[in-house]
Write an enzyme that holds these catalytic residues in place. Structure first.
Site, short mmCIF file in Angstrom:
data_model
loop_
_atom_site.label_atom_id
_atom_site.label_comp_id
_atom_site.label_asym_id
_atom_site.label_seq_id
_atom_site.Cartn_x
_atom_site.Cartn_y
_atom_site.Cartn_z
CB ILE A 101 -6.07 -64.94 -8.61
CG1 ILE A 101 -5.08 -64.76 -7.45
CG2 ILE A 101 -6.53 -63.60 -9.15
CD1 ILE A 101 -3.77 -64.06 -7.85
CB SER A 102 -8.77 -66.56 -3.63
OG SER A 102 -9.33 -67.81 -3.93
CD GLN A 103 -12.49 -60.53 -1.15
OE1 GLN A 103 -13.38 -61.35 -1.36
NE2 GLN A 103 -12.65 -59.48 -0.37
#
Length: 213
Positions: free
Chosen positions: A63-65
């Site tokens: 899950i992206s930053q």
């Protein structure tokens, strides 16, 4: 897992961190403050959900930053009713941000395990993308083109020509380009043949794989 006042407080703090890093779009910040990111993650990572960090999810993806999500979304300049193509549904968090901005979202995921899991999750949460597709993001969705904007959430060694072709004139494509490290790149379609290109520093993404499901 529930969404509590404590979670909301943590989201407000996260939004402040993003402002400090240069995110200025109030609608994007509103999405960060509203969307329960902890629900998109394994419950064992719940305590980390509102740190500005990427985290592992199923199928060796991340899950992206939050900063990356906000940065890419800000570059897209989404308006209500815009048709947005998302390459790499992943956890669905970026999809939820786009839906919060009232975009019509068409999203593609090539990892079957993730595709099934996220599709179920969307149903449970009441998130309604226009289309969730299991398939090869490199090809885009020619049948639904053209799009107001296209967002790619995996590192691409080069820009897929199919995606350039599916962008409206005036449309924006945001894509991290590079092999080990990616440069966040924005393409604005000026005419049938002409694109303006802007680069925004380096980021790290999982790779965008072609013809692999």
């Amino acid at each position: 897992m529930k969404d509590t006042f404590k979670h909301k407080g943590m989201r407000n703090k996260l939004a402040e961190v993003l402002v400090g890093k240069g995110i200025a779009d109030t609608k994007v910040l509103g999405a960060i403050k509203t969307i329960p990111r902890h629900l998109f993650m394994d419950s064992s990572f719940e305590g980390h959900a509102y740190q500005d960090k990427a985290f592992p999810i199923a199928a060796d993806q991340t899950i992206s930053q939050p900063y990356t999500v906000a940065f890419q979304t800000q570059l897209l300049q989404v308006r209500p009713g815009h048709k947005v193509l998302e390459i790499g549904t992943g956890s669905g968090y970026q999809t939820a941000v786009l839906l919060h901005l009232k975009a019509k979202v068409y999203t593609i995921e090539r990892q079957q395990e993730l595709f099934k899991k996220t599709k179920l999750f969307f149903g449970k949460m009441g998130y309604r993308p226009k289309k969730t597709v299991f398939g090869d993001g490199y090809k885009g969705l020619p049948a639904d083109a053209p799009f107001d904007s296209i967002i790619v959430t995996a590192g691409a060694p080069e820009v897929p020509k199919a995606l350039m072709a599916q962008l409206k004139v005036g449309g924006r494509l945001v894509i991290p380009v590079g092999v080990n490290e990616q440069v966040m790149t924005l393409y604005i379609r000026k005419s049938e043949k002409e694109f303006e290109k802007k680069e925004f520093g380096s980021f790290r993404f999982v790779p965008l794989l072609e013809n692999k499901n």
